[in-house]
Design a protein around this motif. Structure first.
Motif, PDB file in Angstrom:
ATOM      1  N   PRO A 270      67.733  71.529  77.422  1.00  0.00           N
ATOM      2  CA  PRO A 270      66.851  71.302  78.428  1.00  0.00           C
ATOM      3  C   PRO A 270      66.258  69.734  78.284  1.00  0.00           C
ATOM      4  CG  PRO A 270      66.070  73.339  77.342  1.00  0.00           C
ATOM      5  CD  PRO A 270      67.100  72.814  76.407  1.00  0.00           C
ATOM      6  N   GLN A 271      66.232  69.232  79.605  1.00  0.00           N
ATOM      7  CA  GLN A 271      65.954  67.715  79.588  1.00  0.00           C
ATOM      8  C   GLN A 271      64.672  67.453  78.826  1.00  0.00           C
ATOM      9  OE1 GLN A 271      66.986  65.668  83.086  1.00  0.00           O
ATOM     10  NE2 GLN A 271      66.671  63.919  82.211  1.00  0.00           N
ATOM     11  N   HIS A 272      63.719  68.112  78.889  1.00  0.00           N
ATOM     12  CA  HIS A 272      62.428  67.835  78.541  1.00  0.00           C
ATOM     13  C   HIS A 272      62.284  68.010  76.913  1.00  0.00           C
ATOM     14  CE1 HIS A 272      61.974  72.182  78.811  1.00  0.00           C
ATOM     15  NE2 HIS A 272      61.163  72.148  77.885  1.00  0.00           N
ATOM     16  N   LEU A 273      63.486  68.391  76.492  1.00  0.00           N
ATOM     17  CA  LEU A 273      63.595  68.529  74.692  1.00  0.00           C
ATOM     18  C   LEU A 273      64.451  67.362  74.414  1.00  0.00           C
ATOM     19  CD1 LEU A 273      63.896  72.283  74.133  1.00  0.00           C
ATOM     20  CD2 LEU A 273      61.720  71.092  74.066  1.00  0.00           C
ATOM     21  N   TRP A 274      64.968  66.381  75.204  1.00  0.00           N
ATOM     22  CA  TRP A 274      65.723  65.374  74.698  1.00  0.00           C
ATOM     23  C   TRP A 274      65.149  64.439  73.662  1.00  0.00           C
ATOM     24  CZ3 TRP A 274      69.243  63.514  79.220  1.00  0.00           C
ATOM     25  CH2 TRP A 274      70.140  64.744  79.624  1.00  0.00           C
ATOM     26  N   SER A 275      65.971  63.854  72.863  1.00  0.00           N
ATOM     27  CA  SER A 275      65.514  63.096  71.744  1.00  0.00           C
ATOM     28  C   SER A 275      66.766  61.833  71.683  1.00  0.00           C
ATOM     29  CB  SER A 275      65.286  63.450  70.470  1.00  0.00           C
ATOM     30  OG  SER A 275      64.956  62.338  69.733  1.00  0.00           O
ATOM     31  N   CYS A 276      66.927  61.132  70.753  1.00  0.00           N
ATOM     32  CA  CYS A 276      67.941  60.082  70.560  1.00  0.00           C
ATOM     33  C   CYS A 276      69.400  60.599  70.371  1.00  0.00           C
ATOM     34  CB  CYS A 276      67.412  58.805  69.875  1.00  0.00           C
ATOM     35  SG  CYS A 276      66.906  59.358  68.278  1.00  0.00           S
ATOM     36  N   HIS A 277      69.211  61.629  69.543  1.00  0.00           N
ATOM     37  CA  HIS A 277      70.785  61.958  68.951  1.00  0.00           C
ATOM     38  C   HIS A 277      70.790  63.458  69.108  1.00  0.00           C
ATOM     39  CE1 HIS A 277      67.905  62.118  65.375  1.00  0.00           C
ATOM     40  NE2 HIS A 277      68.730  63.127  65.115  1.00  0.00           N
ATOM     41  N   THR A 278      72.137  64.171  69.091  1.00  0.00           N
ATOM     42  CA  THR A 278      72.294  65.553  69.002  1.00  0.00           C
ATOM     43  C   THR A 278      73.170  65.854  68.015  1.00  0.00           C
ATOM     44  OG1 THR A 278      72.019  65.378  71.695  1.00  0.00           O
ATOM     45  CG2 THR A 278      73.192  67.300  70.621  1.00  0.00           C
ATOM     46  N   ALA A 279      72.765  66.883  67.163  1.00  0.00           N
ATOM     47  CA  ALA A 279      73.897  67.390  66.290  1.00  0.00           C
ATOM     48  C   ALA A 279      74.281  68.840  66.503  1.00  0.00           C
ATOM     49  CB  ALA A 279      73.065  67.346  64.957  1.00  0.00           C
ATOM     50  N   LEU A 280      75.600  69.229  65.884  1.00  0.00           N
ATOM     51  CA  LEU A 280      76.110  70.650  66.246  1.00  0.00           C
ATOM     52  C   LEU A 280      76.433  70.902  64.526  1.00  0.00           C
ATOM     53  CD1 LEU A 280      78.669  69.743  68.760  1.00  0.00           C
ATOM     54  CD2 LEU A 280      76.519  70.655  69.218  1.00  0.00           C
ATOM     55  N   ILE A 281      75.986  72.188  64.235  1.00  0.00           N
ATOM     56  CA  ILE A 281      75.952  72.710  62.938  1.00  0.00           C
ATOM     57  C   ILE A 281      76.151  74.216  63.036  1.00  0.00           C
ATOM     58  CG2 ILE A 281      73.492  72.661  62.658  1.00  0.00           C
ATOM     59  CD1 ILE A 281      73.949  72.226  59.585  1.00  0.00           C
ATOM     60  N   ASP A 282      77.231  74.552  62.545  1.00  0.00           N
ATOM     61  CA  ASP A 282      77.377  76.006  62.519  1.00  0.00           C
ATOM     62  C   ASP A 282      77.201  76.956  63.529  1.00  0.00           C
ATOM     63  OD1 ASP A 282      78.384  78.141  60.968  1.00  0.00           O
ATOM     64  OD2 ASP A 282      76.597  78.595  59.734  1.00  0.00           O
ATOM     65  N   GLY A 283      77.599  76.351  64.847  1.00  0.00           N
ATOM     66  CA  GLY A 283      77.271  77.200  65.843  1.00  0.00           C
ATOM     67  C   GLY A 283      76.038  76.952  66.711  1.00  0.00           C
ATOM     68  N   TYR A 284      75.207  76.074  66.111  1.00  0.00           N
ATOM     69  CA  TYR A 284      73.912  75.870  66.698  1.00  0.00           C
ATOM     70  C   TYR A 284      73.778  74.246  67.060  1.00  0.00           C
ATOM     71  CZ  TYR A 284      71.828  80.048  64.879  1.00  0.00           C
ATOM     72  OH  TYR A 284      71.561  81.283  64.539  1.00  0.00           O
ATOM     73  N   VAL A 285      72.767  73.802  68.041  1.00  0.00           N
ATOM     74  CA  VAL A 285      72.471  72.591  68.499  1.00  0.00           C
ATOM     75  C   VAL A 285      71.285  72.123  67.895  1.00  0.00           C
ATOM     76  CG1 VAL A 285      72.230  71.223  70.456  1.00  0.00           C
ATOM     77  CG2 VAL A 285      73.950  73.138  70.640  1.00  0.00           C
ATOM     78  N   ILE A 286      71.234  71.157  67.415  1.00  0.00           N
ATOM     79  CA  ILE A 286      69.937  70.371  66.769  1.00  0.00           C
ATOM     80  C   ILE A 286      69.790  69.243  67.686  1.00  0.00           C
ATOM     81  CG2 ILE A 286      69.098  69.472  64.787  1.00  0.00           C
ATOM     82  CD1 ILE A 286      69.744  72.377  64.567  1.00  0.00           C
ATOM     83  N   GLU A 287      68.600  69.023  68.391  1.00  0.00           N
ATOM     84  CA  GLU A 287      68.101  67.715  69.177  1.00  0.00           C
ATOM     85  C   GLU A 287      67.163  66.935  68.433  1.00  0.00           C
ATOM     86  OE1 GLU A 287      68.066  65.169  72.257  1.00  0.00           O
ATOM     87  OE2 GLU A 287      69.559  66.461  71.416  1.00  0.00           O
ATOM     88  N   GLY A 288      67.396  65.674  68.113  1.00  0.00           N
ATOM     89  CA  GLY A 288      66.261  64.845  67.666  1.00  0.00           C
ATOM     90  C   GLY A 288      66.009  65.002  66.043  1.00  0.00           C
ATOM     91  N   HIS A 289      64.723  64.419  65.903  1.00  0.00           N
ATOM     92  CA  HIS A 289      64.286  64.493  64.352  1.00  0.00           C
ATOM     93  C   HIS A 289      64.021  65.496  63.770  1.00  0.00           C
ATOM     94  CE1 HIS A 289      65.012  60.154  64.630  1.00  0.00           C
ATOM     95  NE2 HIS A 289      64.738  60.134  65.728  1.00  0.00           N
ATOM     96  N   THR A 290      64.742  66.630  63.877  1.00  0.00           N
ATOM     97  CA  THR A 290      64.344  68.048  63.408  1.00  0.00           C
ATOM     98  C   THR A 290      64.542  67.986  61.920  1.00  0.00           C
ATOM     99  OG1 THR A 290      65.119  69.006  65.184  1.00  0.00           O
ATOM    100  CG2 THR A 290      65.155  70.403  63.376  1.00  0.00           C
ATOM    101  N   PRO A 291      63.285  68.489  61.147  1.00  0.00           N
ATOM    102  CA  PRO A 291      63.373  68.460  59.792  1.00  0.00           C
ATOM    103  C   PRO A 291      64.604  69.318  59.136  1.00  0.00           C
ATOM    104  CG  PRO A 291      61.371  68.746  60.452  1.00  0.00           C
ATOM    105  CD  PRO A 291      61.911  68.980  61.493  1.00  0.00           C
TER     106      PRO A 291
END
Length: 194
Positions: free
Chosen positions: A117-138
């Protein structure tokens, strides 16, 4: 048939005898373990040897699972000029993840295709093992995600909160929220205190 169960424990019971023995002696002891005694019975394993071998197997399985999780491959889409994205990648590598970074001119294309969702966007997007990680997630939250395997698209830390991984500052840190999201909903995954 069912006698094969006694083979492994009897070899384990002879383990101390096998260590330091010549290869000929090792073969003789191992053959004796497999062949059993002259009455056709197999040597019994004592409780201490059984518990030790079982504990070793359980511990080995746990270590293999943990190292496989920590070595999950992360594919990061980011702008070629983003320094905080590189800092987050370093954070992930320090946590044991293998990371491949792909510089692209328009990261929003990946964000849309990934269902963020656009309101959750940050500067980078990562893909890992079938999941999407957006932004500065620990990394610890990503490890939890991979361990729990919830039915969702992924996690997001919107914006660029000060103090989040890759956004460390000398000034005050912000409190921020890690969100879980799927196609129809967004929910709080965890609250991080600055």
């Amino acid at each position: 048939p069912r006698r094969s169960f006694a083979v492994v424990p009897s070899i384990v019971a002879h383990g101390p005898a096998l260590r330091g023995a010549s290869s000929k002696s090792q073969s003789a002891l191992a053959s004796q373990s497999v062949a059993g005694n002259s009455a056709g019975e197999y040597p019994m394993i004592n409780r201490r040897a059984f518990l030790a071998s079982t504990s070793l197997l359980v511990a080995s399985a746990g270590l293999i699972a943990c190292s496989a999780e920590a070595r999950a491959e992360v594919l990061v889409y980011k702008s070629p000029t983003c320094g905080c994205c590189n800092a987050w990648i370093s954070h992930m590598r320090e946590a044991g993840f293998e990371v491949e970074a792909r510089d692209i001119d328009d990261v929003s294309v990946v964000k849309r295709q990934s269902g963020i969702p656009q309101h959750l966007w940050s500067c980078h997007t990562a893909l890992i093992d079938g999941y999407v990680i957006e932004g500065h997630t620990p990394a610890v939250e990503i490890q939890r995600l991979l361990a729990e395997r919830p039915d969702m698209i992924g996690l997001a830390v919107p914006g660029m909160p000060a103090g989040s991984p890759g956004m460390e500052t000398s000034g005050p840190n912000q409190d921020y929220t890690v969100y879980g999201f799927d196609a129809d909903s967004v929910s709080t995954w965890s609250e991080i205190s600055g």
